[in-house]
Design a protein around this motif. Structure first.
Motif, PDB file in Angstrom:
ATOM      1  N   PHE A 121      98.980  52.655 113.791  1.00 59.84           N
ATOM      2  CA  PHE A 121      98.690  53.680 112.787  1.00 59.84           C
ATOM      3  C   PHE A 121      99.551  53.490 111.543  1.00 59.84           C
ATOM      4  CE2 PHE A 121     100.049  57.889 111.112  1.00 59.84           C
ATOM      5  CZ  PHE A 121      98.862  58.260 110.500  1.00 59.84           C
ATOM      6  N   LEU A 122     100.853  53.274 111.747  1.00 58.60           N
ATOM      7  CA  LEU A 122     101.751  53.127 110.611  1.00 58.60           C
ATOM      8  C   LEU A 122     101.519  51.830 109.849  1.00 58.60           C
ATOM      9  CD1 LEU A 122     105.041  54.519 112.186  1.00 58.60           C
ATOM     10  CD2 LEU A 122     103.572  55.647 110.500  1.00 58.60           C
ATOM     11  N   ALA A 123     100.947  50.836 110.508  1.00 61.49           N
ATOM     12  CA  ALA A 123     100.635  49.568 109.836  1.00 61.49           C
ATOM     13  C   ALA A 123      99.341  49.646 109.043  1.00 61.49           C
ATOM     14  CB  ALA A 123     100.533  48.450 110.870  1.00 61.49           C
ATOM     15  N   SER A 124      98.484  50.578 109.409  1.00 63.47           N
ATOM     16  CA  SER A 124      97.145  50.644 108.832  1.00 63.47           C
ATOM     17  C   SER A 124      97.093  51.517 107.584  1.00 63.47           C
ATOM     18  CB  SER A 124      96.161  51.197 109.867  1.00 63.47           C
ATOM     19  OG  SER A 124      96.316  52.613 109.989  1.00 63.47           O
ATOM     20  N   ASP A 125      95.962  51.436 106.882  1.00 60.17           N
ATOM     21  CA  ASP A 125      95.777  52.250 105.688  1.00 60.17           C
ATOM     22  C   ASP A 125      95.533  53.719 106.023  1.00 60.17           C
ATOM     23  OD1 ASP A 125      96.127  50.052 104.076  1.00 60.17           O
ATOM     24  OD2 ASP A 125      93.991  49.599 103.917  1.00 60.17           O
ATOM     25  N   ARG A 126      95.336  54.037 107.294  1.00 65.38           N
ATOM     26  CA  ARG A 126      95.192  55.442 107.679  1.00 65.38           C
ATOM     27  C   ARG A 126      96.485  56.218 107.413  1.00 65.38           C
ATOM     28  NH1 ARG A 126      90.693  56.773 110.998  1.00 65.38           N
ATOM     29  NH2 ARG A 126      89.483  54.938 111.598  1.00 65.38           N
ATOM     30  N   SER A 127      97.596  55.506 107.354  1.00 64.85           N
ATOM     31  CA  SER A 127      98.889  56.164 107.091  1.00 64.85           C
ATOM     32  C   SER A 127      99.365  55.882 105.662  1.00 64.85           C
ATOM     33  CB  SER A 127      99.941  55.687 108.093  1.00 64.85           C
ATOM     34  OG  SER A 127     100.130  54.288 108.002  1.00 64.85           O
ATOM     35  N   ARG A 128      98.428  55.653 104.756  1.00 65.45           N
ATOM     36  CA  ARG A 128      98.771  55.203 103.408  1.00 65.45           C
ATOM     37  C   ARG A 128      99.639  56.191 102.626  1.00 65.45           C
ATOM     38  NH1 ARG A 128      93.489  56.402 103.877  1.00 65.45           N
ATOM     39  NH2 ARG A 128      92.613  58.088 102.607  1.00 65.45           N
ATOM     40  N   PHE A 129      99.645  57.481 103.014  1.00 63.17           N
ATOM     41  CA  PHE A 129     100.462  58.471 102.318  1.00 63.17           C
ATOM     42  C   PHE A 129     101.628  58.948 103.183  1.00 63.17           C
ATOM     43  CE2 PHE A 129     101.009  62.598  99.890  1.00 63.17           C
ATOM     44  CZ  PHE A 129     101.301  61.998  98.679  1.00 63.17           C
ATOM     45  N   VAL A 130     101.947  58.149 104.220  1.00 64.31           N
ATOM     46  CA  VAL A 130     103.035  58.500 105.131  1.00 64.31           C
ATOM     47  C   VAL A 130     104.215  57.563 104.893  1.00 64.31           C
ATOM     48  CG1 VAL A 130     103.746  58.757 107.537  1.00 64.31           C
ATOM     49  CG2 VAL A 130     101.381  59.297 106.874  1.00 64.31           C
ATOM     50  N   THR A 131     105.318  58.110 104.434  1.00 61.40           N
ATOM     51  CA  THR A 131     106.540  57.324 104.283  1.00 61.40           C
ATOM     52  C   THR A 131     107.742  58.250 104.411  1.00 61.40           C
ATOM     53  OG1 THR A 131     107.624  55.581 102.990  1.00 61.40           O
ATOM     54  CG2 THR A 131     106.766  57.457 101.752  1.00 61.40           C
ATOM     55  N   GLY A 132     108.844  57.720 104.938  1.00 61.62           N
ATOM     56  CA  GLY A 132     110.041  58.526 105.147  1.00 61.62           C
ATOM     57  C   GLY A 132     109.930  59.460 106.340  1.00 61.62           C
ATOM     58  N   ALA A 133     109.022  59.142 107.281  1.00 56.73           N
ATOM     59  CA  ALA A 133     108.732  60.054 108.390  1.00 56.73           C
ATOM     60  C   ALA A 133     109.335  59.574 109.701  1.00 56.73           C
ATOM     61  CB  ALA A 133     107.228  60.223 108.563  1.00 56.73           C
ATOM     62  N   THR A 134     109.771  60.531 110.519  1.00 50.51           N
ATOM     63  CA  THR A 134     110.208  60.254 111.888  1.00 50.51           C
ATOM     64  C   THR A 134     109.050  60.606 112.815  1.00 50.51           C
ATOM     65  OG1 THR A 134     111.184  62.477 111.940  1.00 50.51           O
ATOM     66  CG2 THR A 134     112.674  60.650 111.449  1.00 50.51           C
ATOM     67  N   MET A 135     108.384  59.596 113.331  1.00 54.54           N
ATOM     68  CA  MET A 135     107.194  59.781 114.157  1.00 54.54           C
ATOM     69  C   MET A 135     107.600  59.818 115.626  1.00 54.54           C
ATOM     70  SD  MET A 135     105.098  59.855 111.623  1.00 54.54           S
ATOM     71  CE  MET A 135     103.432  59.704 112.248  1.00 54.54           C
ATOM     72  N   VAL A 136     107.559  60.999 116.218  1.00 54.69           N
ATOM     73  CA  VAL A 136     108.025  61.194 117.580  1.00 54.69           C
ATOM     74  C   VAL A 136     106.875  60.956 118.564  1.00 54.69           C
ATOM     75  CG1 VAL A 136     109.074  62.808 119.208  1.00 54.69           C
ATOM     76  CG2 VAL A 136     109.739  62.844 116.794  1.00 54.69           C
ATOM     77  N   VAL A 137     107.108  60.048 119.524  1.00 55.66           N
ATOM     78  CA  VAL A 137     106.112  59.743 120.565  1.00 55.66           C
ATOM     79  C   VAL A 137     106.826  59.941 121.899  1.00 55.66           C
ATOM     80  CG1 VAL A 137     104.470  58.031 121.416  1.00 55.66           C
ATOM     81  CG2 VAL A 137     105.116  58.012 119.008  1.00 55.66           C
ATOM     82  N   ASP A 138     106.855  61.196 122.372  1.00 56.09           N
ATOM     83  CA  ASP A 138     107.756  61.500 123.477  1.00 56.09           C
ATOM     84  C   ASP A 138     107.183  62.415 124.555  1.00 56.09           C
ATOM     85  OD1 ASP A 138     107.712  63.970 122.235  1.00 56.09           O
ATOM     86  OD2 ASP A 138     109.893  64.207 122.185  1.00 56.09           O
TER      87      ASP A 138
END
Length: 254
Positions: free
Chosen positions: A232-249
């Motif tokens: 997701f973070l590599a793809s253009d779907r996350s094009r407006f996502v930066t500086g985020a802590t993505m929790v997968v827990d």
């Protein structure tokens, strides 16, 4: 085909999360992936699992500037561009109180987990900029969001990666470089086997059972769960996502 035509570099690429991510990237259309790892044996195993793919295999120590510059330069020479830089390499250190923690082990954990991320962005940003920007993804941990006794070096290193990620997001934004971190709960792989055994030698299974009870979804993460977030973070779907802590827990930090 979420990342069709893109080129990626994955450090710690021969480990559980790294290799699973490489497989998923190829499945989702990546044109090429550089697998970077310290273990030559691990690289050989990764090569056997990625037969037929446009993969580059590079042995390197991410805590050494010359090694990081080399794998970035080699990837650029072979692929012509880098669109995704997954700074995933990490070590767990040992399980001991701060009073008893070996200084050399502390230095190793900080060197790989913190300096390795800093060097990755230091040498990787110019390469990403040449291609018009891209995505930097950092593997942190829920240990970067809370404290855990007896693993001071690991906890400190994972907190530090958040600071590097946020700084990188600000510095990379003018060049369309996004920087985010992933924070997994315990993942069912080699690193957690090592930590489980460290917390209770000879009774690692009981430690795993205890950790599992702390996760609302009732299981450890799988390597693939983390790979999906890295996609997701590599793809253009996350094009407006930066500086985020993505929790997968699985709710561990809820």
């Amino acid at each position: 085909m979420e990342i069709k035509g893109k080129y990626a570099v994955i450090t710690g690429g021969a480990g559980g999360i790294g290799l699973e991510t490489a497989k998923l990237y190829f499945k989702e259309g990546a044109e090429g992936v550089a697998i970077v790892d310290f273990s030559q044996e691990g690289l050989q195993e990764a090569k056997s699992q990625l037969m037929g793919q446009n993969a580059l295999f590079i042995q390197a120590d991410v805590s050494k500037s010359e090694d990081v510059k080399r794998f970035i330069d080699e990837s650029m020479e072979v692929f012509g561009r880098i669109d995704i830089l997954f700074l995933n390499a990490g070590v767990e250190g040992v399980v001991k109180s701060m009073v008893d923690y070996p200084e050399d082990k502390f230095d190793q954990v900080i060197g790989v987990n913190v300096k390795g991320v800093w060097l990755g962005m230091k040498h990787g940003f110019p390469a990403l900029k040449k291609g018009g920007g891209g995505s930097v993804i950092i593997t942190s941990s829920v240990a970067g969001l809370r404290g855990t006794a007896q693993v001071s070096a690991y906890v400190a290193s994972k907190h530090a990666t958040i600071g590097l990620m946020r700084t990188g997001a600000l510095e990379g934004a003018p060049d369309n470089i996004r920087v985010n971190s992933i924070h997994p709960s315990p993942v069912d792989n080699r690193m957690m086997r090592s930590l489980e055994e460290g917390f209770s030698p000879g009774s690692g299974d009981q430690v795993k059972e205890g950790f599992t009870k702390m996760i609302p979804l009732g299981r450890y993460a799988e390597n693939g769960d983390i790979a999906e977030m890295a996609l997701f973070l590599a793809s253009d779907r996350s094009r407006f996502v930066t500086g985020a802590t993505m929790v997968v827990d699985g709710g561990f930090t809820a």
